[in-house]
Write a protein that holds these residues in place. Structure first.
Motif, PDB file in Angstrom:
ATOM      1  N   TYR A   1     -14.992 -27.885 -54.564  1.00  0.00           N
ATOM      2  CA  TYR A   1     -13.589 -27.568 -54.801  1.00  0.00           C
ATOM      3  C   TYR A   1     -13.220 -27.233 -56.251  1.00  0.00           C
TER       4      TYR A   1
ATOM      5  N   GLN B   1      -3.273 -18.122 -53.521  1.00  0.00           N
ATOM      6  CA  GLN B   1      -2.790 -19.329 -52.840  1.00  0.00           C
ATOM      7  C   GLN B   1      -2.427 -19.072 -51.389  1.00  0.00           C
TER       8      GLN B   1
ATOM      9  N   ALA C   1     -12.846 -12.872 -55.765  1.00  0.00           N
ATOM     10  CA  ALA C   1     -12.803 -14.214 -55.196  1.00  0.00           C
ATOM     11  C   ALA C   1     -14.032 -14.485 -54.333  1.00  0.00           C
TER      12      ALA C   1
ATOM     13  N   ALA D   1     -16.924 -15.029 -56.483  1.00  0.00           N
ATOM     14  CA  ALA D   1     -16.863 -16.372 -57.049  1.00  0.00           C
ATOM     15  C   ALA D   1     -17.337 -17.404 -56.028  1.00  0.00           C
ATOM     16  N   ALA D   2     -16.892 -17.247 -54.789  1.00  0.00           N
ATOM     17  CA  ALA D   2     -17.285 -18.190 -53.742  1.00  0.00           C
ATOM     18  C   ALA D   2     -18.797 -18.162 -53.530  1.00  0.00           C
TER      19      ALA D   2
ATOM     20  N   VAL E   1     -20.477 -19.914 -56.475  1.00  0.00           N
ATOM     21  CA  VAL E   1     -20.328 -21.368 -56.406  1.00  0.00           C
ATOM     22  C   VAL E   1     -21.228 -21.946 -55.318  1.00  0.00           C
TER      23      VAL E   1
ATOM     24  N   ASP F   1     -18.262 -22.890 -45.859  1.00  0.00           N
ATOM     25  CA  ASP F   1     -17.314 -23.870 -46.386  1.00  0.00           C
ATOM     26  C   ASP F   1     -16.484 -23.272 -47.520  1.00  0.00           C
ATOM     27  N   ALA F   2     -17.170 -22.626 -48.446  1.00  0.00           N
ATOM     28  CA  ALA F   2     -16.490 -22.037 -49.596  1.00  0.00           C
ATOM     29  C   ALA F   2     -15.494 -20.963 -49.150  1.00  0.00           C
TER      30      ALA F   2
ATOM     31  N   GLN G   1     -12.360 -22.498 -47.556  1.00  0.00           N
ATOM     32  CA  GLN G   1     -11.410 -23.005 -48.542  1.00  0.00           C
ATOM     33  C   GLN G   1     -10.630 -21.868 -49.190  1.00  0.00           C
ATOM     34  N   LEU G   2     -11.340 -20.791 -49.456  1.00  0.00           N
ATOM     35  CA  LEU G   2     -10.709 -19.627 -50.072  1.00  0.00           C
ATOM     36  C   LEU G   2      -9.628 -19.073 -49.143  1.00  0.00           C
ATOM     37  N   GLN G   3      -9.963 -18.939 -47.882  1.00  0.00           N
ATOM     38  CA  GLN G   3      -9.006 -18.373 -46.921  1.00  0.00           C
ATOM     39  C   GLN G   3      -7.831 -19.309 -46.662  1.00  0.00           C
ATOM     40  N   ALA G   4      -8.048 -20.566 -46.947  1.00  0.00           N
ATOM     41  CA  ALA G   4      -6.968 -21.537 -46.751  1.00  0.00           C
ATOM     42  C   ALA G   4      -6.070 -21.594 -47.985  1.00  0.00           C
ATOM     43  N   GLY G   5      -6.407 -20.828 -49.002  1.00  0.00           N
ATOM     44  CA  GLY G   5      -5.573 -20.802 -50.197  1.00  0.00           C
ATOM     45  C   GLY G   5      -5.887 -21.920 -51.178  1.00  0.00           C
ATOM     46  N   LEU G   6      -7.039 -22.514 -51.050  1.00  0.00           N
ATOM     47  CA  LEU G   6      -7.488 -23.555 -51.972  1.00  0.00           C
ATOM     48  C   LEU G   6      -6.450 -24.660 -52.182  1.00  0.00           C
ATOM     49  N   PRO G   7      -5.933 -25.222 -51.093  1.00  0.00           N
ATOM     50  CA  PRO G   7      -4.928 -26.271 -51.229  1.00  0.00           C
ATOM     51  C   PRO G   7      -5.507 -27.511 -51.906  1.00  0.00           C
ATOM     52  N   GLU G   8      -4.704 -28.151 -52.708  1.00  0.00           N
ATOM     53  CA  GLU G   8      -5.160 -29.364 -53.389  1.00  0.00           C
ATOM     54  C   GLU G   8      -5.431 -30.444 -52.343  1.00  0.00           C
ATOM     55  N   PRO G   9      -6.584 -31.035 -52.383  1.00  0.00           N
ATOM     56  CA  PRO G   9      -6.931 -32.065 -51.391  1.00  0.00           C
ATOM     57  C   PRO G   9      -6.171 -33.364 -51.666  1.00  0.00           C
TER      58      PRO G   9
END
Lengths: 203, 203
Positions: free
Chosen positions: A156, A196, B163, B166-167, B170, B190-191, B194-202
């Motif tokens: 993350y 986002q 992006a 970058a994924a 990583v 997985d990466a 997360q990217l498609q979900a907008g990288l929400p803060e966990p």
DNA sequence: AGGCATATTTGCACTTTAGGCAAATTTTGC
DNA sequence: GCAAAATTTGCCTAAAGTGCAAATATGCCT
């Protein structure tokens, strides 16, 4: 006395002077017509001293950009710990790009050198590796700061750092490219919004 | 006769041979203990010929990685035009990483050179600029392919390309780092999730 | 202030890289 | 086959890069 001695300060000055000289000469004559020796002379130090600071022209030219991008992570750390990640990130990024907008009430001359340096780096293929290396360094710092702030592990922090770095790079590129010039802040905001939102396919 | 003549093919072979030699020698002795001359000798050509292909060690070492990443854009273009962007992207990416997983029913020896090359590039600081430059090239191609496919303009294609790049980076890093080894496909998936979900803060 | 310890700058010698140029060699198309 | 075009190669020169030790500047303690 200061927290930093004369020694520290002079070193920093030399570093800046060298980077400044490198950018100026490269813009004036073209990158290939600048010898490392010329840069050293321009900055008033010996060739050997140049090499104590930078290992090549590209590194010298990118130095100020590196410093600037590193400050994003620094700015992020300086924000209140309770602030949610994304607003904090946006805030931290904006502080480093609060310039370049003309016609704004702010400073009239938006760091002309910086603009020239950026344009040079995006233009000269020989410098693209360097700008990328700079981004990598910055992203490492940023990832650390994000990890600290969110407590998140795994990919993350690095994902966010890399994605944000990418967004900044794209926005910067667009900014330089845009013929009717657009405000950097808008481009940056737009790019981060899309990120986002998960980069949904338009249409 | 082939669509490509002997000339074309030998050139490609020389290029591969040089890159292969560069990686092998660098892994064996360490990057600093390899002169360009050694690489040329190892590949059986003159030093001057090496310079006709690559301008330095780093470029030679990264060459195969560059080729591989460029194929992602190629794979994307080869997909049916009606397929939605993200599934197409995932598919294109996976085709280029369908290796490296041990214990899978597939090929036993997962391109050992490639692994060594990647590890070398992520390890040696002197090569990070090069790997980044490779990514930049790949992302340019990818952005073009995305622009064509989606018809989108503005920053969107470049944002997605950057992006995704970058994924991938990583995920690759994590793959090399993971001590109990994890399948590349899972990390990548997985990466991208997360990217498609907008990288929400966990949390 | 004086003087010692540490850091930085510099000159020098040397190796390696980088690239222009023209001759030699190889491939292609006819 | 043979001429045109591309590639490989050797030679040559400029520039980059690096280790080392002497000289100089700074920091710190008495």
């Amino acid at each position: 006395m200061d927290t930093v001695g004369l020694r520290e300060r002079k070193k920093q000055e030399t570093r800046i002077a060298l980077s400044w000289a490198a950018v100026r000469l490269a813009v004036e004559r073209g990158l290939d017509n600048v010898r490392v020796e010329d840069i050293a002379a321009e900055a008033g130090v010996s060739l050997r001293t140049f090499r104590n600071y930078f290992s090549n022209k590209a590194e010298a030219i990118a130095a100020r950009h590196v410093d600037r991008t590193l400050r994003i992570a620094e700015a992020l750390r300086a924000r209140p710990a309770r602030e949610p990640l994304w607003p904090a990130l946006r805030g931290a990024i904006e502080t480093q790009f609060a310039l370049g907008q003309e016609g704004h009430g702010g400073m009239g001359k938006p760091d002309e050198q910086w603009l020239a340096g950026i344009r040079l780096m995006l233009t000269e293929p020989a410098l693209q590796g360097e700008i990328a290396k700079a981004s990598a360094t910055a992203e490492q710092e940023l990832a650390d700061a994000i990890a600290t702030r969110t407590g998140a592990g795994g990919m993350y922090p690095r994902l966010v750092a890399a994605a944000v770095g990418a967004a900044v790079a794209v926005a910067m590129g667009e900014w330089l490219r845009a013929d009717p010039p657009l405000p950097m802040a808008d481009l940056l905001s737009d790019a981060l919004d899309q990120l986002q939102a998960g980069l949904p396919e338009p249409g």
